[in-house]
Design a protein around this motif. Sequence first.
Motif, PDB file in Angstrom:
ATOM      1  N   LEU A  52       0.825  -1.214   0.000  1.00  0.00           N
ATOM      2  CA  LEU A  52       0.000   0.000   0.000  1.00  0.00           C
ATOM      3  C   LEU A  52       0.856   1.261   0.000  1.00  0.00           C
ATOM      4  O   LEU A  52       0.529   2.243  -0.669  1.00  0.00           O
ATOM      5  N   ILE A  53       1.936   1.236   0.748  1.00  0.00           N
ATOM      6  CA  ILE A  53       2.837   2.397   0.767  1.00  0.00           C
ATOM      7  C   ILE A  53       3.322   2.688  -0.649  1.00  0.00           C
ATOM      8  O   ILE A  53       3.297   3.834  -1.101  1.00  0.00           O
ATOM      9  N   HIS A  54       3.742   1.638  -1.351  1.00  0.00           N
ATOM     10  CA  HIS A  54       4.315   1.844  -2.688  1.00  0.00           C
ATOM     11  C   HIS A  54       3.259   2.132  -3.759  1.00  0.00           C
ATOM     12  O   HIS A  54       3.539   2.867  -4.709  1.00  0.00           O
ATOM     13  N   THR A  55       2.064   1.570  -3.604  1.00  0.00           N
ATOM     14  CA  THR A  55       1.047   1.769  -4.650  1.00  0.00           C
ATOM     15  C   THR A  55       0.115   2.933  -4.385  1.00  0.00           C
ATOM     16  O   THR A  55      -0.386   3.538  -5.331  1.00  0.00           O
ATOM     17  N   ARG A  56      -0.125   3.259  -3.113  1.00  0.00           N
ATOM     18  CA  ARG A  56      -1.101   4.294  -2.798  1.00  0.00           C
ATOM     19  C   ARG A  56      -0.494   5.598  -2.298  1.00  0.00           C
ATOM     20  O   ARG A  56      -1.120   6.647  -2.401  1.00  0.00           O
ATOM     21  N   ARG A  60       2.781  10.481  -4.283  1.00  0.00           N
ATOM     22  CA  ARG A  60       1.463  11.094  -4.501  1.00  0.00           C
ATOM     23  C   ARG A  60       1.185  12.281  -3.586  1.00  0.00           C
ATOM     24  O   ARG A  60       0.123  12.879  -3.671  1.00  0.00           O
ATOM     25  N   GLY A  61       2.086  12.570  -2.678  1.00  0.00           N
ATOM     26  CA  GLY A  61       1.904  13.702  -1.789  1.00  0.00           C
ATOM     27  C   GLY A  61       0.737  13.487  -0.834  1.00  0.00           C
ATOM     28  O   GLY A  61       0.330  12.362  -0.555  1.00  0.00           O
ATOM     29  N   ALA A  62       0.170  14.571  -0.366  1.00  0.00           N
ATOM     30  CA  ALA A  62      -0.936  14.505   0.591  1.00  0.00           C
ATOM     31  C   ALA A  62      -2.175  13.874  -0.022  1.00  0.00           C
ATOM     32  O   ALA A  62      -3.018  13.315   0.687  1.00  0.00           O
ATOM     33  N   ASP A  63      -2.327  13.945  -1.350  1.00  0.00           N
ATOM     34  CA  ASP A  63      -3.480  13.311  -2.005  1.00  0.00           C
ATOM     35  C   ASP A  63      -3.495  11.810  -1.779  1.00  0.00           C
ATOM     36  O   ASP A  63      -4.573  11.212  -1.654  1.00  0.00           O
ATOM     37  N   GLY A  64      -2.335  11.192  -1.742  1.00  0.00           N
ATOM     38  CA  GLY A  64      -2.264   9.757  -1.503  1.00  0.00           C
ATOM     39  C   GLY A  64      -2.850   9.392  -0.146  1.00  0.00           C
ATOM     40  O   GLY A  64      -3.588   8.418  -0.022  1.00  0.00           O
ATOM     41  N   VAL A  65      -2.548  10.178   0.862  1.00  0.00           N
ATOM     42  CA  VAL A  65      -3.077   9.918   2.202  1.00  0.00           C
ATOM     43  C   VAL A  65      -4.593  10.136   2.219  1.00  0.00           C
ATOM     44  O   VAL A  65      -5.339   9.337   2.790  1.00  0.00           O
ATOM     45  N   ARG A  66      -5.058  11.192   1.578  1.00  0.00           N
ATOM     46  CA  ARG A  66      -6.499  11.503   1.576  1.00  0.00           C
ATOM     47  C   ARG A  66      -7.324  10.450   0.848  1.00  0.00           C
ATOM     48  O   ARG A  66      -8.474  10.219   1.195  1.00  0.00           O
ATOM     49  N   THR A  67      -6.761   9.809  -0.163  1.00  0.00           N
ATOM     50  CA  THR A  67      -7.531   8.835  -0.933  1.00  0.00           C
ATOM     51  C   THR A  67      -7.521   7.431  -0.322  1.00  0.00           C
ATOM     52  O   THR A  67      -8.262   6.567  -0.773  1.00  0.00           O
ATOM     53  N   CYS A  68      -6.709   7.202   0.685  1.00  0.00           N
ATOM     54  CA  CYS A  68      -6.661   5.892   1.339  1.00  0.00           C
ATOM     55  C   CYS A  68      -7.862   5.712   2.261  1.00  0.00           C
ATOM     56  O   CYS A  68      -8.317   6.663   2.902  1.00  0.00           O
ATOM     57  N   THR A  69      -8.343   4.486   2.326  1.00  0.00           N
ATOM     58  CA  THR A  69      -9.422   4.171   3.259  1.00  0.00           C
ATOM     59  C   THR A  69      -8.845   4.052   4.668  1.00  0.00           C
ATOM     60  O   THR A  69      -7.629   3.965   4.860  1.00  0.00           O
ATOM     61  N   ARG A  70      -9.730   4.012   5.634  1.00  0.00           N
ATOM     62  CA  ARG A  70      -9.317   3.866   7.036  1.00  0.00           C
ATOM     63  C   ARG A  70      -8.553   2.545   7.229  1.00  0.00           C
ATOM     64  O   ARG A  70      -7.560   2.510   7.949  1.00  0.00           O
ATOM     65  N   GLU A  71      -9.024   1.485   6.601  1.00  0.00           N
ATOM     66  CA  GLU A  71      -8.366   0.177   6.718  1.00  0.00           C
ATOM     67  C   GLU A  71      -6.962   0.208   6.109  1.00  0.00           C
ATOM     68  O   GLU A  71      -6.030  -0.390   6.644  1.00  0.00           O
ATOM     69  N   GLY A 114       8.678   6.129   1.045  1.00  0.00           N
ATOM     70  CA  GLY A 114       7.365   6.179   0.409  1.00  0.00           C
ATOM     71  C   GLY A 114       6.267   6.604   1.356  1.00  0.00           C
ATOM     72  O   GLY A 114       5.241   7.142   0.935  1.00  0.00           O
ATOM     73  N   ALA A 115       6.467   6.378   2.658  1.00  0.00           N
ATOM     74  CA  ALA A 115       5.453   6.719   3.658  1.00  0.00           C
ATOM     75  C   ALA A 115       5.662   8.099   4.269  1.00  0.00           C
ATOM     76  O   ALA A 115       4.954   8.463   5.212  1.00  0.00           O
ATOM     77  N   ALA A 116       6.565   8.884   3.724  1.00  0.00           N
ATOM     78  CA  ALA A 116       6.877  10.194   4.321  1.00  0.00           C
ATOM     79  C   ALA A 116       5.642  11.086   4.459  1.00  0.00           C
ATOM     80  O   ALA A 116       5.456  11.735   5.497  1.00  0.00           O
ATOM     81  N   ASP A 117       4.792  11.117   3.453  1.00  0.00           N
ATOM     82  CA  ASP A 117       3.590  11.959   3.539  1.00  0.00           C
ATOM     83  C   ASP A 117       2.619  11.442   4.596  1.00  0.00           C
ATOM     84  O   ASP A 117       1.966  12.219   5.285  1.00  0.00           O
TER      85      ASP A 117
END
Length: 144
Positions: A52-56, A60-71, A114-117
Motif C-alpha cells: 500500500l505504501i508503494h502503490t497508494r 502522490r503527496g498529501a493526495d495519496g493519504v487523503r484517498t486511502c481508506t481507514r483500513e 514512500g510513507a513520508a507523507d
Amino acid sequence: MTTWILALSSPAVAVVIALWGFRRGDRADRLRMLFEIQERYLAQRARDGRRLIHTRLAGRGADGVRTCTREELTSIGHTLAVMNMIAISVESGLVEEKLVQRSLGRSFASAVDGAADYIDHVEHERGFRPYAYAQRLAAKFRAG
C-alpha cells in the motif's frame, strides 16, 4: 608444583570459557532476533502495508493519504510500527545493523521514504512525529 599451577590457572581458564560461551550465546541470540524481526517484516500483514505504501502513497503527496481508506491507513500504520520496532532493536543493539541492512535495507528505506507523507499526516493529526527510529535507520541505510 603441578598443584600450584593448576590451582592458579583453573580460575583463569574458567573465566575464559565463560566469556567465550557468553560471547557465543550473545551472537546466537542476535541471530535469533534477526530471524524474528525478518519474520515480522515478511508477515503478510506487513507486506500488505508495504505494498500500500508503494502503490497508494509513494510519490502522490498529501493526495495519496487523503484517498486511502481507514483500513488502508491502519495497515500502513501497522507496517510502520513493525519497522519502527526493527529500528529500535537495531539501535538498542539486539541485532546487528549490518545484518539488517544486508537482509532488508533497500526495501526498508524505500518503504519509509514512500510513507513520508503519511508520517507527516500523522504528525499533524497527533502533534508528534511517529516512527522516528524507522526514519533514522532508513537514513543510515541510504547513506551507507
